[in-house]
Motif scaffolding. Structure first.
Motif: not given
Lengths: 238, 331, 294
Positions: A50, A72-73, A76-77, A82, A102-105, C166, C178-181
């Motif tokens: 991840a 990592a981010h 995710a995008r 994870l 969760g929408r941050s991607t 955020r 970070r893992l959430l983007g």
């Protein structure tokens, strides 16, 4: 083509190597279980995939794209989610706020908060409850929902059943099977060998950073899995 | 053939360091005969910097406590020296008494300040120093920022005075260094090192973290108080701002960060370096302070282990050995 | 007596606007920014220069943007790097920065005390009259309103907006964020920028109410810090109460002794520390009502 494709991944904690050249691949709609005792390197493997832990060597490909060099981010995008051990929700935010994070991607996809509530009807009434007040099973559902909100193509789950009641574990796996049926690739770390044997499409056992067994459920047994967890080779490695 | 473990605590590097230190002590002690009154004054300044650097380094590097307000002990010790000698005590006895007062003040302060974390502790100490500064200003003898002098020291001839001050400074510095060295080599020293490296881990193996921090904090208070009283004896004038001013903290930060956080050797190098820089650049006023701040930030970000962090690992063995060296000898 | 009480409450408004940036930065970055005061003084000089050219109403929004960008740079150049090295390095680095800024401002602007008051006509001494011949300065009333507005704005941002969530996620659990983007570096940089931007409001109040010099930053940092510790944790609103108590303690002490003003504030801070020793349940980490994970 595999959704998630890992080649010869190596990772260390300081001087101590935790993962020795592990390779695996997960296809769309497939559920791969990684088993092993505590300290076998499972969590380090997941975190390296991840991007939360720096891998020393090896490659990570997602839908054919090499994401080894991404932070990592950005992974995710790219569609890799994870669900960490212990769920790691933000306890003083509400269920809705946690899901919205969760929408941050910023990925396009079918998932909305309402769709999550349809898939997990018990969450709808907890909409405004602080996530810290939820039961373990409810938190696991929120954590899976939060991962889905990012519209991933692959989800990695660490220690799915740890700290959950048997009923909550059943519920979580029901949810995961539905996620699998949507065509999402699942990589699951689990301690419960029996559960893994009955749910998995593919199984891997790790011991001291090495893969000691890799087989489909039909071609292995509970005893073989247990033996491999402690490093005993029963001649069944694929 | 069996391997036997031989445990030693020193080596060639530490013997050379000891010789260098002994040489430095002899040169400093002989300063009055070679460099006169002016030379003695500079030597006291160097020793005060050494005290401040070593003590602040012990606090930040060993106990993990960054204090912006060590001037509390520096300023209060100078003030009590003034007060005690004004009350008729011999000024040199007043200095020694002030060092003891510094130790007591350190202990009392530790009772409540050590419950604060990181940044809260850092500024909390600054508040205390500021409070002491304001209270000292209220004393009619001090008259606010006007200040006063250690007049009774004029009872000694200037040559005698500067020599005694220097030798006292030397003795106090060596005593504090020896105390720190002994502390670090004692069982408590192992606890201190454990807390420095991993506070949570140390707690989990049963180290009493607060007690360990308190010992270092009180020692640092004592040494810093000695520095304040000596600075007064060397400069005679007591203006509260010159003793409680935050520029002292900037000096400590510079010496420790440049020398190397968490090592006695680093603090010594930092103090000597600061002494040299101050000698040549202090006349640049505010630009000098901009430079000090800039270098300190640079070291904090780029070389957080300081110069000693670079030199130390390149030497065979430790210069000031506080740990154990374990060799395998085959018999 | 009543007018002193009102005066103290209004002074509390100034301390609140001063402390909000410090508290915000701590709550979202776990960094106590020791250069907070120096950066506010820097903003005041910026307002002085720009305000002289184009008037304060235009200078303030420009400085807010400028300091936001300075905050982004501060995070990128110093804070991001320092916070990787443990808890001590951010303190050391920001203290070093405050030394640099203090002395640079001394070199550039000299030792003279400056004031923004001439830029706003009679605002800095005009007052409202209340029944009973009580006069309260308009400026301090506006400062209190600004403090409430800044706190309300930041609270709304943190609790009601995506960016705020955020920021909270980043401060509470950076790895999971970070893992959430979430781009945590960018989020933390924005938070730093916001903290410095609120400092411009504090700088406006500072420059209008008093004359300041290049070394005024450390006093402002101490006021801000004391207000935060006295207020205790839970939300930014507690900073407002802490600031009021600080101002009351100072005003009370000044009535007892003419030089007691600052001493009163320091004593109130010490009392708060003692209170916490007794209570034990009070820590800066609670600023966002954050609970220790069980």
């Amino acid at each position: 083509m595999s959704t998630l494709d890992i080649r010869d991944l190596q990772a260390s904690h300081g001087q101590l190597r935790a993962v020795h050249g592990v390779s695996l691949s997960v296809k769309p709609g497939e559920m791969l279980f990684v088993l092993g005792a505590n300290g076998a390197g499972k969590t380090t493997l997941l975190r390296s995939i991840a991007g939360d832990h720096r891998a020393e060597a090896g490659s990570v490909r997602l839908s054919g794209v090499d994401i080894t060099g991404l932070a990592a981010h950005h992974r995710a995008r790219s569609g890799l989610a994870l669900v960490p051990e212990g769920r790691r929700l933000f306890p003083n935010m509400t269920v809705r706020e946690n899901l919205a994070l969760g929408r941050s991607t910023s990925r396009e996809g079918p998932w909305t908060i309402e769709a999550i509530y349809e898939a997990f009807p018990n969450l709808a009434k907890l909409d405004h409850a602080p996530a810290g007040k939820l039961s373990g099973g409810e938190q696991q559902a929120v954590a899976i929902g939060r991962a889905l909100m990012g519209d991933p193509v692959a989800i990695i789950l660490d220690e799915v059943s740890l700290g959950l009641s048997p009923a909550a574990v059943d519920f979580a796996y029901d949810a995961l099977k539905r996620v699998r049926d949507m065509g999402i690739a699942l990589l699951v770390v689990e301690q419960d060998l029996n559960r893994a044997l009955h749910t998995a499409d593919d199984l891997m056992v790790m011991c001291e950073g090495h893969v000691t067994l890799h087989a489909t459920p039909a071609r292995t047994s509970l005893n073989a899995l247990a033996a491999a967890s402690f490093g005993h080779d029963e001649g069944e490695t694929a | 053939m069996s391997a036997q473990l031989v445990v030693t605590r020193g080596g060639t590097t530490s013997r050379i360091t000891l010789a260098l230190l002994a040489f430095a002590v002899i040169v400093l002690a002989a300063t009055p005969w070679f460099f006169g009154v002016g030379g003695s004054g500079r030597a006291v300044a160097l020793l005060v910097y050494v005290l401040l650097a070593v003590m602040w380094n012990a606090l930040a590097g060993f106990a993990g406590l960054v204090s912006i307000g060590q001037t509390l002990f520096f300023g209060v010790a100078a003030y009590t020296t003034i007060r005690l000698s004004n009350a008729g005590l011999d000024p040199y006895l007043a200095i020694l008494a002030s060092v003891a007062i510094g130790a007591v003040l350190g202990y009392v302060t530790s009772l409540f300040m050590l419950s604060l974390k990181d940044g809260e502790f850092a500024i909390g100490m600054w508040v205390l120093s500021s409070l002491a500064h304001l209270c000292v200003n209220l004393d009619p003898l001090i008259q606010g920022e006007t200040g006063t002098s250690l007049i009774s020291l004029n009872g000694y001839a200037i040559e005698t005075r500067s020599s005694i001050t220097l030798w006292l400074a030397l003795v106090l510095t060596l005593a504090v260094l020896a105390a720190l060295f002994a502390l670090l080599r004692s069982p408590t020293g192992a606890a201190i090192t454990a807390v420095r490296d991993d506070e949570l881990g140390a707690r989990s193996i049963g180290v009493n973290v607060i007690r360990t921090k308190r010992i270092v904090f009180v020692l640092a208070a004592t040494g810093t108080a000695a520095a304040g009283a000596l600075w007064l004896a060397s400069n005679l004038n007591f203006q509260p701002r010159a003793f409680f001013g935050v520029h002292w903290t900037a000096y400590m930060l510079f010496m420790v960060l440049v020398g190397g956080l968490g090592r006695i050797e680093g603090a010594l190098i930092g103090a000597v370096l600061f002494f040299v820089i101050e000698t040549f650049f202090a006349s640049y006023g505010a630009w000098y302070l901009v430079g000090l701040g800039g270098v300190a930030v640079f070291f904090a970000l780029v070389l957080p282990n300081g110069l000693w962090g670079w030199i130390g690992p390149r030497l065979p063995g430790e210069a000031i050995p506080t740990g154990y060296i374990i060799n395998k000898s085959k018999t | 007596m009543i007018s002193q009480l009102i005066g103290a409450v209004l002074l509390g408004g100034y301390y609140a606007v001063l402390a909000t940036g410090l508290a915000f930065m701590f709550s979202v970055m776990n960094i106590i920014n020791l250069a907070h005061g120096a950066l506010i003084v820097l903003s005041a000089y910026g307002l002085y220069v720009l305000g002289g050219m184009m008037g304060l109403p235009i200078a303030i929004p420009i400085m807010i943007i400028v300091m936001f960008v300075v905050g982004l740079a501060l995070h990128a150049l110093i804070l991001a790097r320092a916070s990787k090295g443990g808890e001590l390095l951010p303190l050391l680095a920001t203290f070093g920065l405050s030394i640099i800024l203090d002395n640079l401002m001394f070199q550039v602007f000299g030792a003279d005390s400056l004031s923004l008051a001439p830029l706003v006509g009679d605002l800095s001494w005009a007052s409202f009259e209340l029944p009973g011949f009580i006069f309260v300065g308009k400026l301090s009333v506006y400062t209190l309103i600004a403090a409430v507005a800044v706190i309300a704005g930041l609270e709304w941002l943190l609790r009601r907006t995506t960016l705020g969530h955020r920021i909270q996620a980043t401060s509470q659990d950076r790895a999971t964020a970070r893992l959430l983007g979430i781009d945590t570096a960018r989020t933390a940089a924005i938070a730093t920028g916001l903290a410095l931007a609120t400092g411009v409001i504090a700088a406006t109040a500072l420059g209008l109410r008093t004359a300041w010099g290049p070394y005024a930053g450390s006093a402002q940092l101490l006021f801000a810090f004391e207000a935060v510790v006295i207020g205790g944790m839970g939300s930014l609103w507690r900073v407002l109460w802490g600031a009021m108590i600080l101002a009351l303690a100072q005003s009370l002490a000044a009535m007892i002794h003419p030089q007691g003003f600052l001493i009163g504030g320091h004593l109130a801070f010490l009392l708060a520390v003692f209170w916490r020793l007794r209570g034990g349940a009070f820590s800066l980490n609670r600023l966002l009502g954050r609970e220790v994970r069980t």
